[in-house]
Write an enzyme that holds these catalytic residues in place. Structure first.
Site, PDB file in Angstrom:
ATOM      1  N   ASP A  13    -115.909 -14.494 -67.177  1.00  0.00           N
ATOM      2  CA  ASP A  13    -115.415 -13.469 -68.104  1.00  0.00           C
ATOM      3  C   ASP A  13    -115.627 -13.854 -69.563  1.00  0.00           C
ATOM      4  O   ASP A  13    -114.824 -13.523 -70.439  1.00  0.00           O
ATOM      5  CB  ASP A  13    -113.915 -13.172 -67.843  1.00  0.00           C
ATOM      6  N   LYS A  16    -120.636 -12.168 -70.633  1.00  0.00           N
ATOM      7  CA  LYS A  16    -122.076 -12.310 -70.350  1.00  0.00           C
ATOM      8  C   LYS A  16    -122.781 -10.958 -70.315  1.00  0.00           C
ATOM      9  O   LYS A  16    -123.928 -10.840 -70.730  1.00  0.00           O
ATOM     10  CB  LYS A  16    -122.296 -13.024 -69.000  1.00  0.00           C
ATOM     11  N   GLY A  40    -117.968  -8.965 -62.489  1.00  0.00           N
ATOM     12  CA  GLY A  40    -117.784  -7.642 -63.103  1.00  0.00           C
ATOM     13  C   GLY A  40    -118.292  -7.737 -64.524  1.00  0.00           C
ATOM     14  O   GLY A  40    -117.602  -8.243 -65.397  1.00  0.00           O
ATOM     15  N   HIS A  41    -119.532  -7.323 -64.749  1.00  0.00           N
ATOM     16  CA  HIS A  41    -120.132  -7.447 -66.081  1.00  0.00           C
ATOM     17  C   HIS A  41    -119.980  -6.127 -66.832  1.00  0.00           C
ATOM     18  O   HIS A  41    -120.487  -5.103 -66.403  1.00  0.00           O
ATOM     19  CB  HIS A  41    -121.606  -7.872 -65.950  1.00  0.00           C
ATOM     20  N   GLN A 221    -120.096 -15.460 -62.965  1.00  0.00           N
ATOM     21  CA  GLN A 221    -118.973 -16.410 -63.042  1.00  0.00           C
ATOM     22  C   GLN A 221    -119.234 -17.401 -64.194  1.00  0.00           C
ATOM     23  O   GLN A 221    -120.044 -17.127 -65.050  1.00  0.00           O
ATOM     24  CB  GLN A 221    -118.757 -17.165 -61.715  1.00  0.00           C
TER      25      GLN A 221
HETATM   26  P1  IMP Z   1    -114.260 -15.831 -55.138  1.00  0.00           P
HETATM   27  O1  IMP Z   1    -115.485 -16.010 -55.963  1.00  0.00           O
HETATM   28  O2  IMP Z   1    -113.895 -14.398 -54.900  1.00  0.00           O
HETATM   29  O3  IMP Z   1    -114.307 -16.635 -53.886  1.00  0.00           O
HETATM   30  O4  IMP Z   1    -113.023 -16.417 -55.982  1.00  0.00           O
HETATM   31  C1  IMP Z   1    -112.874 -17.807 -56.265  1.00  0.00           C
HETATM   32  C2  IMP Z   1    -112.271 -18.003 -57.661  1.00  0.00           C
HETATM   33  O5  IMP Z   1    -113.242 -17.641 -58.647  1.00  0.00           O
HETATM   34  C3  IMP Z   1    -111.053 -17.117 -57.929  1.00  0.00           C
HETATM   35  O6  IMP Z   1    -110.164 -17.832 -58.764  1.00  0.00           O
HETATM   36  C4  IMP Z   1    -111.628 -15.950 -58.682  1.00  0.00           C
HETATM   37  O7  IMP Z   1    -110.674 -15.309 -59.489  1.00  0.00           O
HETATM   38  C5  IMP Z   1    -112.728 -16.625 -59.514  1.00  0.00           C
HETATM   39  N1  IMP Z   1    -113.825 -15.720 -59.842  1.00  0.00           N
HETATM   40  C6  IMP Z   1    -114.800 -15.267 -59.025  1.00  0.00           C
HETATM   41  N2  IMP Z   1    -115.653 -14.462 -59.687  1.00  0.00           N
HETATM   42  C7  IMP Z   1    -115.224 -14.425 -60.952  1.00  0.00           C
HETATM   43  C8  IMP Z   1    -115.703 -13.777 -62.128  1.00  0.00           C
HETATM   44  O8  IMP Z   1    -116.734 -13.084 -62.132  1.00  0.00           O
HETATM   45  N3  IMP Z   1    -114.982 -13.977 -63.265  1.00  0.00           N
HETATM   46  C9  IMP Z   1    -113.866 -14.771 -63.290  1.00  0.00           C
HETATM   47  N4  IMP Z   1    -113.382 -15.389 -62.219  1.00  0.00           N
HETATM   48  C10 IMP Z   1    -114.051 -15.220 -61.057  1.00  0.00           C
END
Ligand code: IMP
Length: 422
Positions: A13, A16, A40-41, A221
């Site tokens: 977040d 990007k 979520g971009h 991420q």
């Molecule tokens: P997962 O990727 O859904 O398995 O989540 C694992 C961890 O990464 C969790 O704490 C999510 O909130 C975090 N996470 C996954 N994708 C994002 C992102 O795009 N932005 C911020 N945090 C993320």
């Protein structure tokens, strides 16, 4: 440009989407390389907000070709919905979107498995996005996964789905069971969509590069959520740094000419896991509200923390970052005062790098310096017009990153971006 990669240097977040949108102005091709619909971009164009979960942000520029690489885990339902939304907004995707036949598909069994894993972890749950990301990457590594190419192969899909579902059932005993017919039906529903866009991004990339075209790799991420280098186990399930982008696009690491690291002016974290520089109130709520720090995928409130230069040094070093893009500088305007973490201390001794173990990290204390905030940045389009404290703040980021600052974002709109000499 050749090949430029954009990665997040914090816990995701960082903004990007906006940076990729700006850089895609000069790109012919934009590639999503890893992660899935957990991303979520967000890009704001003429006050209209576009949130992209799977399709590269480059889709918002009509001449750009968009590739979804082999490293992405594709949720077919989300992809279908995203295409529909874009088309409804007048943005054509047909003929400009290629999904790798090697990319793995997120299935209903993965979402069901994730619910069981989270339940099992109890108090140590990760608070994932519940998009089935971890179990899909697990099945990929276990060689049980279903790839885009498999969905298109009607003669072998049935037996592959049957095996994946049986393995999932046996491992989960007692959890919600999903039968193979349901999963097969799911795959068949989206087969016509995949027939149109499944292909070979590797070939497209190699041909394009040999013709001198410009390629942008869009990371998702942030590096501190990297499966190897992040705050394990509170991470996502793939490599979010430059290594993951090269592999997930199918490019040699040496073909990447420039790595742009995106740094938000403060840090945020959504979901569980350590955040060493977490802000106290009233700053926590003030920054969350001003920065609208709510998950673009799940709507969850993000925890906010002060800029962490120790973590930034670590992220920049491993990723060979060549320039940074600083985002959301405007969010910190007019706060009473700011803190910046310049180092971590472990029982009085300075810690040299970013700790490998979260238990060690939990005992580290950030060493802060206080720094003044700046007035409103509205309308500022040149670095020379930035207030002096904001320039000093940028200088701190530049020194810690060890590279130049190429872009500074001072608001959510496309125009609210200052380009420095790159
Ligand atoms: P997962 O990727 O859904 O398995 O989540 C694992 C961890 O990464 C969790 O704490 C999510 O909130 C975090 N996470 C996954 N994708 C994002 C992102 O795009 N932005 C911020 N945090 C993320």
């Amino acid at each position: 440009m050749g090949v430029t990669a954009v990665i997040g240097l914090q816990w995701g977040d960082e903004g990007k989407g906006k940076i990729v949108d700006a850089l895609s102005q000069d790109a012919d091709i934009v590639v999503r390389c890893q992660g899935g619909a957990n991303a979520g971009h967000t890009v704001l164009i003429d006050k209209k907000k576009h949130v992209l979960h799977l399709i590269p942000s480059g889709v918002l520029r009509e001449d750009v070709i968009c590739l979804i690489g082999n490293g992405v885990v594709v949720d077919l339902e989300v992809l279908d919905g995203e295409i529909e939304e874009l088309e409804a907004a007048g943005i054509k995707t047909s003929g400009r979107l290629v999904v790798s036949r090697r990319a793995h598909v997120v299935l209903p069994i993965h979402k069901a498995a994730e619910a069981v894993h989270e339940e099992l972890r109890g108090k140590r749950r990760l608070d994932t996005t519940r998009r089935g990301i971890g179990p899909c990457y697990s099945d990929k590594a276990a060689r049980l996964g279903i790839r885009v190419g498999d969905v298109l192969n009607t003669s072998t899909l049935g037996v592959k789905v049957e095996t994946a579902c049986r393995a999932s059932r046996e491992l989960r005993q007692g959890g919600q069971s999903i039968d193979a017919d349901q999963v097969l039906e799911h795959c068949e529903r989206y087969r016509p969509m995949l027939k149109e866009m499944a292909g070979d991004p590797l070939g497209v990339l190699q041909r394009s590069l040999s013709q001198g075209k410009k390629v942008l790799l869009e990371g998702s991420q942030g590096f501190l959520l990297d499966i190897d280098h992040g705050t394990y186990p509170f991470v996502t399930s793939c490599s979010t740094g430059i290594h993951g982008l090269a592999c997930g696009a199918g490019l040699a690491p040496s073909s990447i000419d420039e790595v742009v690291g995106v740094v938000k002016s403060y840090v945020t974290r959504v979901g569980e896991g350590p955040l060493p520089t977490m802000m106290e109130e009233p700053y926590q709520s003030a920054v969350r509200e001003r920065g609208q720090e709510y998950g673009a995928t799940t709507g969850r409130p993000r925890r906010c923390g002060w800029l962490d230069l120790n973590a930034l040094r670590y992220s920049c070093g491993i990723n060979g970052v060549s320039s940074v893009a600083v985002t959301k500088l405007d969010t910190l305007s007019e706060l009473e005062m700011l803190q910046v973490c310049v180092a971590y201390e472990y029982f009085g001794a300075e810690v040299e790098t970013f700790p490998a173990d979260i238990e060690f990290l939990a005992d580290c204390l950030p060493r802060y310096i206080d720094t003044p905030a700046w007035e409103d940045l509205k309308g500022i389009t040149s670095v020379t017009h930035l207030p002096r404290p904001a320039l000093a703040y940028i200088e701190r980021i530049r020194t810690a990153a060890g590279c130049k600052v190429g872009l500074i974002s001072v608001g959510p709109g496309r125009g609210e971006l200052i380009a420095l000499d790159r």
